[in-house]
Design a protein around this motif. Structure first.
Motif, PDB file in Angstrom:
ATOM      1  N   VAL A  79      75.712   6.281  -6.076  1.00 38.29           N
ATOM      2  CA  VAL A  79      76.783   7.151  -5.596  1.00 38.29           C
ATOM      3  C   VAL A  79      77.275   6.572  -4.272  1.00 38.29           C
ATOM      4  N   GLY A  80      78.516   6.852  -3.939  1.00 34.48           N
ATOM      5  CA  GLY A  80      79.028   6.281  -2.704  1.00 34.48           C
ATOM      6  C   GLY A  80      80.384   6.820  -2.319  1.00 34.48           C
ATOM      7  N   SER A  81      80.878   6.329  -1.188  1.00 33.95           N
ATOM      8  CA  SER A  81      82.161   6.765  -0.648  1.00 33.95           C
ATOM      9  C   SER A  81      82.688   5.676   0.267  1.00 33.95           C
ATOM     10  N   ILE A  82      84.008   5.553   0.309  1.00 35.80           N
ATOM     11  CA  ILE A  82      84.693   4.584   1.169  1.00 35.80           C
ATOM     12  C   ILE A  82      85.725   5.339   2.003  1.00 35.80           C
ATOM     13  N   THR A  83      85.905   4.920   3.250  1.00 34.35           N
ATOM     14  CA  THR A  83      86.938   5.522   4.088  1.00 34.35           C
ATOM     15  C   THR A  83      87.590   4.456   4.948  1.00 34.35           C
ATOM     16  N   HIS A  84      88.793   4.744   5.381  1.00 32.92           N
ATOM     17  CA  HIS A  84      89.478   3.841   6.317  1.00 32.92           C
ATOM     18  C   HIS A  84      90.517   4.626   7.100  1.00 32.92           C
TER      19      HIS A  84
END
Length: 211
Positions: A79-84
């Motif tokens: 599971v994971g998440s990316i942000t910018h």
């Protein structure tokens, strides 16, 4: 920075700006084929961070594609998440939690009119009580973004800004109570989320995990 709002069993990689030479693998390039150069660069750096975080879990380099709503598609069991945001990109992945959501925002107030669109009356009352030590409206937005990113992989449906009531603690934590039926985790309906936040260096970051 992002690791300070997530538990140690989540692998995090961040970059304060775009990584020179960050490349897109396989079909990733098609996801931003029509984007401007700036968007392609931040997307490539986000994927670079994601692969670096996955490497810490022992996964080899591979494309991180997106589903029909743009959410990252991770290897099986991850599971994971990316942000910018301006000046910051980060990814967080884990094999030891059920879901994770992260968000980063500039540490400044929301544009006029946005708060009314993303908040409930009780949340605006809470922000008024918190005073002016932080741009609490932007933090509320970020918290809701992190909650949504943790919600979506479990529920596979949208969660509106009005569907969760967020309560922010000035000490660095927040909680979100769902106002709609939650996804089932095992035999239990998920009704709330808990997260942490941090403001430093002109940035706000929030993180939520479901264990």
């Amino acid at each position: 920075m992002i690791d300070e709002v997530l538990p140690g069993r989540v692998a995090c990689v961040e970059s304060f700006g775009d990584v020179p030479g960050a490349v897109l693998l396989g079909e990733e390039a098609a996801l931003v084929a029509n984007a401007v150069d700036r968007r392609r660069a931040e997307f490539a750096t986000g994927r670079h961070c994601a692969r670096a975080a996955l490497a810490r879990l022992g996964f080899p380099p591979a494309p991180v594609l997106a589903d029909e709503r743009g959410a990252p598609v991770w290897p099986s069991g991850v599971v994971g998440s990316i942000t910018h945001c301006a000046g910051y990109r980060a990814a967080a992945v884990s094999v030891d939690v059920l879901s994770v959501g992260i968000d980063a925002e500039p540490c400044r107030p929301l544009p006029d009119g946005v708060l009314e669109a993303i908040s409930l009356p009780r949340e605006r009352e809470m922000l008024a009580r918190l005073g002016d030590a932080q741009p609490w409206d932007r933090l509320l937005f970020s918290a809701k973004e992190s909650v949504y990113k943790a919600w979506y992989p479990l529920a596979r449906r949208l969660l509106g800004f009005e569907d969760a009531l967020v309560d922010i603690d000035a000490g660095g934590t927040f909680s979100a109570r769902l106002l709609v039926p939650g996804p089932r985790v095992g035999d239990v309906e998920l009704r709330a989320f808990a997260g942490r936040w941090l403001a430093v260096g002109g940035l706000l970051v929030t993180g939520v995990t479901v264990s």
